[in-house]
Scaffold this motif. Structure first.
Motif, mmCIF file in Angstrom:
data_model
loop_
_atom_site.group_PDB
_atom_site.id
_atom_site.type_symbol
_atom_site.label_atom_id
_atom_site.label_comp_id
_atom_site.label_asym_id
_atom_site.label_seq_id
_atom_site.Cartn_x
_atom_site.Cartn_y
_atom_site.Cartn_z
ATOM 1 N N ALA A 114 5.030 2.406 8.381
ATOM 2 C CA ALA A 114 6.099 1.506 7.937
ATOM 3 C C ALA A 114 6.012 0.177 8.681
ATOM 4 O O ALA A 114 6.198 -0.892 8.088
ATOM 5 C CB ALA A 114 7.456 2.158 8.143
ATOM 6 N N ARG A 115 5.723 0.196 9.972
ATOM 7 C CA ARG A 115 5.615 -1.041 10.737
ATOM 8 C C ARG A 115 4.425 -1.853 10.274
ATOM 9 O O ARG A 115 4.483 -3.078 10.190
ATOM 10 C CB ARG A 115 5.472 -0.721 12.229
ATOM 11 N N GLU A 117 3.130 -1.877 7.271
ATOM 12 C CA GLU A 117 3.458 -2.459 5.964
ATOM 13 C C GLU A 117 4.390 -3.655 6.123
ATOM 14 O O GLU A 117 4.265 -4.657 5.413
ATOM 15 C CB GLU A 117 4.089 -1.401 5.067
ATOM 16 N N GLN A 118 5.332 -3.595 7.071
ATOM 17 C CA GLN A 118 6.235 -4.711 7.282
ATOM 18 C C GLN A 118 5.489 -5.931 7.813
ATOM 19 O O GLN A 118 5.776 -7.065 7.467
ATOM 20 C CB GLN A 118 7.352 -4.323 8.268
ATOM 21 N N LYS A 119 4.501 -5.692 8.660
ATOM 22 C CA LYS A 119 3.724 -6.826 9.205
ATOM 23 C C LYS A 119 2.859 -7.476 8.147
ATOM 24 O O LYS A 119 2.631 -8.670 8.170
ATOM 25 C CB LYS A 119 2.840 -6.334 10.358
ATOM 26 N N HIS A 121 3.624 -7.836 4.952
ATOM 27 C CA HIS A 121 4.462 -8.589 4.010
ATOM 28 C C HIS A 121 5.012 -9.796 4.618
ATOM 29 O O HIS A 121 5.173 -10.466 5.339
ATOM 30 C CB HIS A 121 5.612 -7.731 3.493
#
Length: 121
Positions: A114-115, A117-119, A121
Motif C-alpha cells: 500500500a505504501r 502504491e501511494q508513492k 501516485h
C-alpha cells in the motif's frame, strides 16, 4: 691453542681416548658422578611424567567438552529437521498454530504494498 689442548677437549667431550695402538677406549666414569647424574635425572623425569599426565588430562577434558558441544548441536539440528518433516495430518494443526504469524506477515506485506502504491501516485 695448541693441538694437544684441542685433543684433550675433544677427548673429554666424546669420553673416548685414543691409546698408543690407535684404538679408542671409553674413559671410565667415576661412580660418584654416575650416582649424581641418576639423583638429578630421577626427579626431573618424575616431574616430566606428572606434567605430561596433567596436560593429557586437560586435553581430554577439552576434547570431551568439544564433543559435547558438537553432539548437542547435531541433536538440535536433527530434532529441528524431524519437526519440519511432519506427517500430512499434522500440517493442518501446524497451520492453525502459525496462523497469527502468517497473518502478521501478510499484514506487513499489505502495508508495504500500500505504501509503495501511494508513492507511485
Amino acid at each position: 691453542m695448541s693441538d694437544e689442548e684441542r685433543k684433550i677437549i675433544i677427548s673429554r667431550v666424546s669420553e673416548y681416548r685414543q691409546d698408543e695402538s690407535g684404538q679408542y677406549q671409553r674413559v671410565p666414569v667415576s661412580p660418584v658422578n654416575r650416582w649424581l647424574t641418576y639423583a638429578i635425572l630421577i626427579p626431573v623425569v618424575a616431574i616430566m611424567i606428572v606434567l605430561g599426565i596433567f596436560f593429557f588430562a586437560a586435553f581430554l577434558a577439552l576434547l570431551a567438552v568439544a564433543i559435547l558441544v558438537v553432539g548437542t548441536r547435531f541433536w538440535w539440528l536433527r530434532r529441528k529437521y524431524e519437526n519440519s518433516m511432519q506427517h500430512p495430518g499434522d500440517a493442518n494443526r501446524q497451520a492453525e498454530t502459525d496462523q497469527t504469524v502468517i497473518i502478521e506477515d501478510a499484514q506487513i506485506i499489505e502495508e508495504t504494498e500500500a505504501r509503495n502504491e501511494q508513492k507511485k501516485h
